[in-house]
Design a protein around this motif. Structure first.
Motif, PDB file in Angstrom:
ATOM      1  N   PRO A 222      83.865 -52.046  56.705  1.00 36.33           N
ATOM      2  CA  PRO A 222      84.026 -53.092  57.737  1.00 36.33           C
ATOM      3  C   PRO A 222      82.904 -53.077  58.773  1.00 36.33           C
ATOM      4  O   PRO A 222      82.500 -54.138  59.269  1.00 36.33           O
ATOM      5  CB  PRO A 222      85.376 -52.751  58.378  1.00 36.33           C
ATOM      6  CG  PRO A 222      86.093 -51.938  57.356  1.00 36.33           C
ATOM      7  CD  PRO A 222      85.034 -51.153  56.644  1.00 36.33           C
ATOM      8  N   ARG A 223      82.379 -51.879  59.091  1.00 32.32           N
ATOM      9  CA  ARG A 223      81.290 -51.814  60.069  1.00 32.32           C
ATOM     10  C   ARG A 223      80.000 -52.388  59.502  1.00 32.32           C
ATOM     11  O   ARG A 223      79.241 -53.061  60.215  1.00 32.32           O
ATOM     12  CB  ARG A 223      81.061 -50.378  60.530  1.00 32.32           C
ATOM     13  CG  ARG A 223      81.982 -49.926  61.651  1.00 32.32           C
ATOM     14  CD  ARG A 223      83.348 -49.646  61.141  1.00 32.32           C
ATOM     15  NE  ARG A 223      84.332 -49.461  62.202  1.00 32.32           N
ATOM     16  CZ  ARG A 223      85.631 -49.406  61.935  1.00 32.32           C
ATOM     17  NH1 ARG A 223      86.076 -49.532  60.700  1.00 32.32           N
ATOM     18  NH2 ARG A 223      86.497 -49.249  62.920  1.00 32.32           N
ATOM     19  N   LEU A 224      79.747 -52.160  58.231  1.00 34.23           N
ATOM     20  CA  LEU A 224      78.550 -52.746  57.621  1.00 34.23           C
ATOM     21  C   LEU A 224      78.650 -54.267  57.551  1.00 34.23           C
ATOM     22  O   LEU A 224      77.651 -54.969  57.728  1.00 34.23           O
ATOM     23  CB  LEU A 224      78.333 -52.173  56.224  1.00 34.23           C
ATOM     24  CG  LEU A 224      77.795 -50.744  56.158  1.00 34.23           C
ATOM     25  CD1 LEU A 224      77.602 -50.321  54.695  1.00 34.23           C
ATOM     26  CD2 LEU A 224      76.475 -50.597  56.919  1.00 34.23           C
ATOM     27  N   MET A 225      79.836 -54.774  57.297  1.00 37.03           N
ATOM     28  CA  MET A 225      80.021 -56.233  57.299  1.00 37.03           C
ATOM     29  C   MET A 225      79.780 -56.798  58.694  1.00 37.03           C
ATOM     30  O   MET A 225      79.174 -57.865  58.845  1.00 37.03           O
ATOM     31  CB  MET A 225      81.426 -56.572  56.800  1.00 37.03           C
ATOM     32  CG  MET A 225      81.652 -56.222  55.331  1.00 37.03           C
ATOM     33  SD  MET A 225      83.352 -56.493  54.795  1.00 37.03           S
ATOM     34  CE  MET A 225      83.460 -58.270  54.953  1.00 37.03           C
TER      35      MET A 225
ATOM     36  N   GLY B 258      66.411 -42.649  45.619  1.00 33.72           N
ATOM     37  CA  GLY B 258      65.634 -43.621  46.384  1.00 33.72           C
ATOM     38  C   GLY B 258      66.418 -44.312  47.476  1.00 33.72           C
ATOM     39  O   GLY B 258      66.418 -45.552  47.557  1.00 33.72           O
ATOM     40  N   PHE B 259      67.079 -43.542  48.330  1.00 30.97           N
ATOM     41  CA  PHE B 259      67.853 -44.121  49.423  1.00 30.97           C
ATOM     42  C   PHE B 259      67.103 -43.966  50.740  1.00 30.97           C
ATOM     43  O   PHE B 259      66.384 -42.991  50.950  1.00 30.97           O
ATOM     44  CB  PHE B 259      69.227 -43.455  49.529  1.00 30.97           C
ATOM     45  CG  PHE B 259      70.101 -43.683  48.320  1.00 30.97           C
ATOM     46  CD1 PHE B 259      70.706 -44.907  48.117  1.00 30.97           C
ATOM     47  CD2 PHE B 259      70.299 -42.681  47.387  1.00 30.97           C
ATOM     48  CE1 PHE B 259      71.501 -45.136  47.012  1.00 30.97           C
ATOM     49  CE2 PHE B 259      71.083 -42.889  46.270  1.00 30.97           C
ATOM     50  CZ  PHE B 259      71.693 -44.123  46.081  1.00 30.97           C
TER      51      PHE B 259
ATOM     52  N   LEU C 182      71.520 -47.670  51.263  1.00 26.84           N
ATOM     53  CA  LEU C 182      72.404 -46.700  51.899  1.00 26.84           C
ATOM     54  C   LEU C 182      73.373 -46.133  50.863  1.00 26.84           C
ATOM     55  O   LEU C 182      73.966 -46.868  50.072  1.00 26.84           O
ATOM     56  CB  LEU C 182      73.188 -47.368  53.030  1.00 26.84           C
ATOM     57  CG  LEU C 182      74.200 -46.511  53.787  1.00 26.84           C
ATOM     58  CD1 LEU C 182      73.507 -45.371  54.519  1.00 26.84           C
ATOM     59  CD2 LEU C 182      74.988 -47.377  54.779  1.00 26.84           C
ATOM     60  N   LYS C 183      73.538 -44.808  50.877  1.00 28.82           N
ATOM     61  CA  LYS C 183      74.467 -44.127  49.985  1.00 28.82           C
ATOM     62  C   LYS C 183      75.595 -43.536  50.810  1.00 28.82           C
ATOM     63  O   LYS C 183      75.364 -43.025  51.908  1.00 28.82           O
ATOM     64  CB  LYS C 183      73.743 -43.016  49.226  1.00 28.82           C
ATOM     65  CG  LYS C 183      74.642 -42.169  48.319  1.00 28.82           C
ATOM     66  CD  LYS C 183      73.865 -41.019  47.703  1.00 28.82           C
ATOM     67  CE  LYS C 183      74.739 -40.152  46.826  1.00 28.82           C
ATOM     68  NZ  LYS C 183      74.003 -38.986  46.277  1.00 28.82           N
ATOM     69  N   ALA C 184      76.837 -43.582  50.286  1.00 30.58           N
ATOM     70  CA  ALA C 184      77.970 -43.028  51.027  1.00 30.58           C
ATOM     71  C   ALA C 184      79.063 -42.622  50.047  1.00 30.58           C
ATOM     72  O   ALA C 184      79.255 -43.266  49.014  1.00 30.58           O
ATOM     73  CB  ALA C 184      78.515 -44.043  52.030  1.00 30.58           C
ATOM     74  N   PRO C 185      79.802 -41.553  50.356  1.00 30.89           N
ATOM     75  CA  PRO C 185      80.925 -41.160  49.504  1.00 30.89           C
ATOM     76  C   PRO C 185      82.088 -42.135  49.649  1.00 30.89           C
ATOM     77  O   PRO C 185      82.269 -42.770  50.697  1.00 30.89           O
ATOM     78  CB  PRO C 185      81.296 -39.765  50.028  1.00 30.89           C
ATOM     79  CG  PRO C 185      80.819 -39.751  51.445  1.00 30.89           C
ATOM     80  CD  PRO C 185      79.596 -40.628  51.480  1.00 30.89           C
TER      81      PRO C 185
ATOM     82  N   GLU D 253      72.084 -52.579  51.365  1.00 33.04           N
ATOM     83  CA  GLU D 253      72.723 -52.468  50.053  1.00 33.04           C
ATOM     84  C   GLU D 253      73.383 -51.102  49.968  1.00 33.04           C
ATOM     85  O   GLU D 253      72.731 -50.069  50.104  1.00 33.04           O
ATOM     86  CB  GLU D 253      71.695 -52.630  48.934  1.00 33.04           C
ATOM     87  CG  GLU D 253      72.306 -52.613  47.536  1.00 33.04           C
ATOM     88  CD  GLU D 253      71.287 -52.929  46.465  1.00 33.04           C
ATOM     89  OE1 GLU D 253      71.062 -52.068  45.580  1.00 33.04           O
ATOM     90  OE2 GLU D 253      70.695 -54.030  46.523  1.00 33.04           O
ATOM     91  N   LEU D 254      74.703 -51.099  49.743  1.00 31.68           N
ATOM     92  CA  LEU D 254      75.488 -49.866  49.768  1.00 31.68           C
ATOM     93  C   LEU D 254      75.788 -49.382  48.358  1.00 31.68           C
ATOM     94  O   LEU D 254      76.253 -50.153  47.515  1.00 31.68           O
ATOM     95  CB  LEU D 254      76.790 -50.103  50.536  1.00 31.68           C
ATOM     96  CG  LEU D 254      77.773 -48.941  50.604  1.00 31.68           C
ATOM     97  CD1 LEU D 254      77.174 -47.764  51.352  1.00 31.68           C
ATOM     98  CD2 LEU D 254      79.084 -49.389  51.246  1.00 31.68           C
TER      99      LEU D 254
END
Length: 294
Positions: free
Chosen positions: A107-110, A137-138, A95-98, A122-123
């Motif tokens: 916190p939401r991913l945790m 490759g995301f 997962l990719k994020a700014p 994996e962020l």
């Protein structure tokens, strides 16, 4: 009910039908030509009819063999698909994020990882606001901006809503923030050098002054929020992203005005063959965004 033919024999038939040659089929299967011939003979005996015509120059499919071939191809295609998709449940999703969305997303991913350890994520963080799935490759990405419309699967998380934020201690200090013009006596913290966000909010608030007083610029929204929480000044923040900071008392809103910019945050992925775990994660994050008390 007639007993089903053994799966290994059907696979031997599939490979032999592709080559129409016992020797080449044996080479692919890593068995002898005689072993291939015996497996085909046993399968034909089980079915009660011939699948191949034995000729001097090789093999050819009988009418029954021709009828069987697409069915066997379909069986093994389904098996291959099952191996790929079921195995994907345990593959780590990329997962990719700014960085600007980290205060909400991390916190939401945790929480997701505690609920679903069988679907690890994996962020990768970036200052970029978009993604190019052709070159990166995301599996999915959080993007910021206008609604994506490039053939992607899209889940809207929330709209951008700008509002000033500061540390509660700043409100209790010698310089109150009772009205908009009181901002002139405080340092304004800018999440970017173009100062666009502060100008947009001040204009919507009907401010009688421009953002020309004491100021400090940062490269990211997260850095501006961190400095604001320490009482350094007043930052312009995205109300949609700082719910945890507001509820935790690290930040407060001196004014109630929130200005919608027309931009937002979206969770996107390529629109084909999504693993079940990825679909579940995207749906779960969207549901969290919709119900979070902001």
């Amino acid at each position: 009910m007639k007993r089903l033919p053994p799966l290994p024999a059907l696979y031997t038939f599939l490979v032999t039908a592709q080559h129409c040659n016992f020797t080449r089929a044996g080479q692919q299967l890593h068995i002898t030509q005689g072993a291939v011939s015996r497996q085909i003979g046993a399968l034909e005996a089980h079915l009660g009819y011939a699948l191949f015509q034995r000729q001097a120059r090789g093999l050819s499919l009988t009418r029954e063999g021709q009828d069987w071939l697409p069915r066997v191809q379909q069986v093994f295609a389904l098996v291959e698909q099952g191996v790929r998709e079921v195995g994907g449940h345990r593959a780590t999703l990329q997962l990719k994020a700014p960085t600007c969305v980290m205060r909400w997303l991390l916190p939401r991913l945790m929480e997701w990882q505690a609920l679903r350890p069988d679907v690890p994520v994996e962020l990768t963080t970036t200052v970029q606001h978009g993604v190019d799935f052709r070159r990166e490759g995301f599996d999915a990405a959080v993007v910021y901006g206008s609604l994506p419309n490039h053939g992607l699967q899209v889940r809207k998380l929330f709209d951008e809503q700008l509002t000033p934020v500061c540390a509660p201690s700043l409100l209790e200090g010698a310089l109150p923030l009772a009205q908009i013009d009181d901002l002139m006596r405080h340092m304004l913290l800018h999440p970017s050098r173009d100062e666009h966000d502060w100008r947009l909010w001040l204009q919507a608030a009907g401010a009688t002054f421009a953002a020309q007083g004491p100021k400090q610029h940062f490269e990211t929204l997260d850095m501006a929020m961190a400095m604001a929480s320490q009482g350094t000044g007043v930052a312009i923040g995205d109300w949609s992203l700082i719910g945890d900071d507001l509820h935790g008392g690290r930040l407060c809103m001196p004014f109630g005005l929130k200005v919608t910019t027309g931009k937002g945050y979206y969770l996107v992925s390529q629109a084909k063959h999504l693993p079940a775990g990825l679909v579940e994660l995207m749906d779960w994050l969207q549901a969290r965004a919709n119900r979070d008390p902001l």
